[in-house]
Design an enzyme around this catalytic site. Structure first.
Site, short mmCIF file in Angstrom:
data_model
loop_
_atom_site.label_atom_id
_atom_site.label_comp_id
_atom_site.label_asym_id
_atom_site.label_seq_id
_atom_site.Cartn_x
_atom_site.Cartn_y
_atom_site.Cartn_z
N ASP A 1 9.50 8.25 11.99
CA ASP A 1 8.06 8.29 11.43
C ASP A 1 8.17 9.63 10.47
OD1 ASP A 1 5.48 7.70 10.57
OD2 ASP A 1 5.07 6.96 12.47
N ARG B 1 0.75 -1.21 0.01
CA ARG B 1 0.01 -0.07 0.00
C ARG B 1 0.77 0.99 -0.13
NH1 ARG B 1 -0.38 3.09 4.76
NH2 ARG B 1 0.36 2.10 6.88
N ASN C 1 2.12 4.97 1.22
CA ASN C 1 1.99 5.45 2.74
C ASN C 1 2.22 6.94 2.62
OD1 ASN C 1 1.83 5.08 5.62
ND2 ASN C 1 4.15 5.06 5.90
#
Length: 583
Positions: free
Chosen positions: A490, A392, A394
């Site tokens: 992150d 997928r 991101n």
């Protein structure tokens, strides 16, 4: 250079033993104390986030070097530990695979699961059951219920796959070919309003299930009953069964069904001994005793998002867009009024890209799509990974070259199948990078000549030389490495002075790095999982921070009740401007 156990006298002993033949049993230390030390050393090798070196293991063991070398040498001789001589590191040996096959051949799932069923029923206060696939149905194999009022299930009962939590977990984690075969044989019930009635909706639900690790049913099968389920994975990496918790919808509601899912995942791993088989731990490190939230930080939206992510400031609207990946929605927050508008997307959406003319693009499970925020309608734009069903998209941003940059990842973050793409206004795209585990934060220096890109699992922020006009990349290098003990990098943003701000997942903080990679500042957070950052406000002087509560233990949520909230602070430095996509 590390001294391995074969160095010096130990190396000569091993050579002599080899000459005497493989039939000779290696000499082992005697006594239970030595056995305990050997087992502890095995645990160290198995639990290490990266294959450790001799010196690292020696230091962690606390043993005298001769004793440590003797034990390690014995473990290697028995095939329980293997030395990678090229890298100078140690991993578990082939003997474990041989023993595991024998365990699987006699594995009794019900017996292995029973202690977990009893523990979960007591801790969750709800009925917990074990299920398996039976044709195109789910069958209950065992159940445990707590004292008092609870949902009762009948062992041996069979229920549909598409409208129950255990059924959806079994579907989501099947081998793709088996999963397609099962879907082809299902009949979706269009007469039940709470049940998924279209194949597209079911596929979206299954993708979401794989991303978060557990499935959810809100009264889809039985009125007044909610359920959550996690797979018990077998040696072929397909579900041999499913753990499910069922409870009244008034009790097992949206506020506690997700923590229950986390507990089911942990229990499922304990049943098969696969507790370490995850890319990103579901156990955050404890908050430091001295760690206090920064004084200038405030929670401006205590939303409780499962996975708040990808904030981006929209200058034309003076609003912040952000997403909740695991409760699929795009949000628009107005800092002036505190109003948060929500657009439910019906499928996984991971990032928002503002476009000229007041339009929006989003990165979704189906590619990059146009989003009508008012209606929630999604229209395809381009899918750089069409046909890669296990991946997928991101994080995504528009770069100084006017193109969209978007990274991808495997849905369950288990393999380095992710990549980085650059997408032009006409939808043409090129693959810029590969071999990424979890592609994450993207950003550019104020002059556009340095590009930053995060791969979360190895804890790396990469830097590249970048042509701000063409987007050409070169000279990839390590900008910063975050030790596993400190958390994982992150989302990121770059300020006007070239400082790189990065949210540290499981690190209870946001860090600022100078352009040379040196750590400069730390903003302590009241939540363990800050997920991404963005500069915004009229002068771009406000730093917005999203966070997550997914897979956090109940004890951590009690200590960090604002997890999943939106935060802001004014760090005294403005952000670098983000371009609008001109598509």
């Amino acid at each position: 250079m590390d001294d391995g156990p074969d160095a010096g006298r130990g190396g000569r002993r091993k050579a002599a033993a080899s000459r005497e033949g493989d039939a000779m049993k290696p000499e082992t230390p005697g006594g239970t104390a030595a056995l305990a030390k050997g087992l502890t050393l095995l645990d160290m090798v198995a639990d290490a986030p990266e294959p450790p070196r001799f010196a690292e293991l020696l230091r962690a063991s606390g043993l005298p070097k001769p004793t440590f070398a003797r034990i390690l040498r014995t473990l290697i001789a028995y095939g329980l530990v293997r030395q990678d001589e090229a890298r100078g590191t140690y991993v578990l040996g082939q003997r474990f695979l041989e023993m595991s096959h024998k365990v699987w051949e006699s594995f009794d799932l019900v017996s292995a699961a029973t202690p977990e069923l009893e523990r979960l029923a007591a801790e969750l206060g709800e009925t917990v059951a074990l299920c398996r696939l039976d044709g195109i149905m789910t069958q209950y194999l065992a159940e445990r219920s707590p004292n008092g009022l609870s949902v009762r299930v009948e062992v041996g009962r069979r229920v549909p796959l598409h409208c129950t939590a255990p059924g959806k977990a079994l579907l989501a984690f099947q081998d793709p070919a088996v999963g397609r075969s099962l879907l082809d044989r299902l009949t979706l019930d269009a007469q039940t309003p709470r049940t998924i009635t279209t194949l597209d909706s079911l596929q979206a639900d299954l993708t979401l299930t794989r991303a978060r690790g557990y499935s959810i049913s809100y009264e889809e099968h039985l009125p007044g009953v909610n359920s959550v389920a996690a797979p018990v994975m077998g040696r072929d990496n397909t579900p041999m069964g499913v753990l499910v918790a069922l409870g009244p919808s008034s009790r097992l509601d949206a506020s506690n069904i997700h923590p229950a899912g986390r507990e089911l995942i942990a229990a499922a791993r304990r049943i098969t001994g696969a507790a370490g088989a995850v890319a990103i731990s579901s156990r955050p490190r404890p908050r430091s005793v001295t760690g206090r939230p920064s004084a200038e930080l405030s929670c401006i939206l205590p939303w409780g998002a499962q996975l708040g992510e990808s904030p981006v400031w929209h200058e034309g609207e003076n609003a912040l867009y952000w997403v909740d990946i695991l409760h699929p929605a795009v949000h628009r927050f107005d800092p002036a009024t505190g109003r948060n508008e929500t657009c439910e997307t019906g499928k996984l959406v991971s990032a928002v890209i503002p476009v000229s003319g007041g339009r929006l693009l989003v990165a979704s499970q189906d590619g990059v799509e146009w989003l009508d925020f008012t209606s929630g309608r999604l229209t395809p734009f381009v899918s750089p990974e069409a046909g890669i069903g296990d991946n997928r998209l991101n994080d995504a941003k528009c770069g100084p070259d006017g193109a969209i940059w978007v990274g991808s990842m495997r849905i369950d973050a288990s393999k380095p199948t992710g990549a980085l793409y650059r997408i032009n206004a006409d939808g043409a795209f090129e693959r810029k990078e590969g071999g990424i585990v979890v592609s994450n934060g993207l950003g550019w220096s104020p002059d556009g000549r340095t590009f930053y890109f995060v791969d979360t699992v190895p804890g790396l922020i990469h830097a590249y030389d970048c042509d701000p006009t063409t987007g050409a990349l070169s000279q990839r290098r390590e900008f910063a490495r975050i030790p596993v003990a400190d958390g994982r990098p992150d989302g990121l943003a770059v300020d006007a002075e070239g400082g790189v701000w990065c949210a540290i997942w499981d690190g209870w903080c946001v860090r600022r790095y100078l352009p040379n990679g040196k750590l400069d500042q730390v903003i302590e957070m009241p939540v363990p999982r800050p997920s991404s950052v963005a500069f915004g406000g009229p002068d771009l002087s406000t730093l917005f921070i999203t966070s997550a509560r997914t897979r956090l233990p109940a004890s951590t949520l009690a200590d960090a009740p604002l997890s999943g909230g939106l935060f802001s602070c004014r760090p005294g430095i403005a952000g670098a401007r983000i371009s609008l996509f001109e598509g």
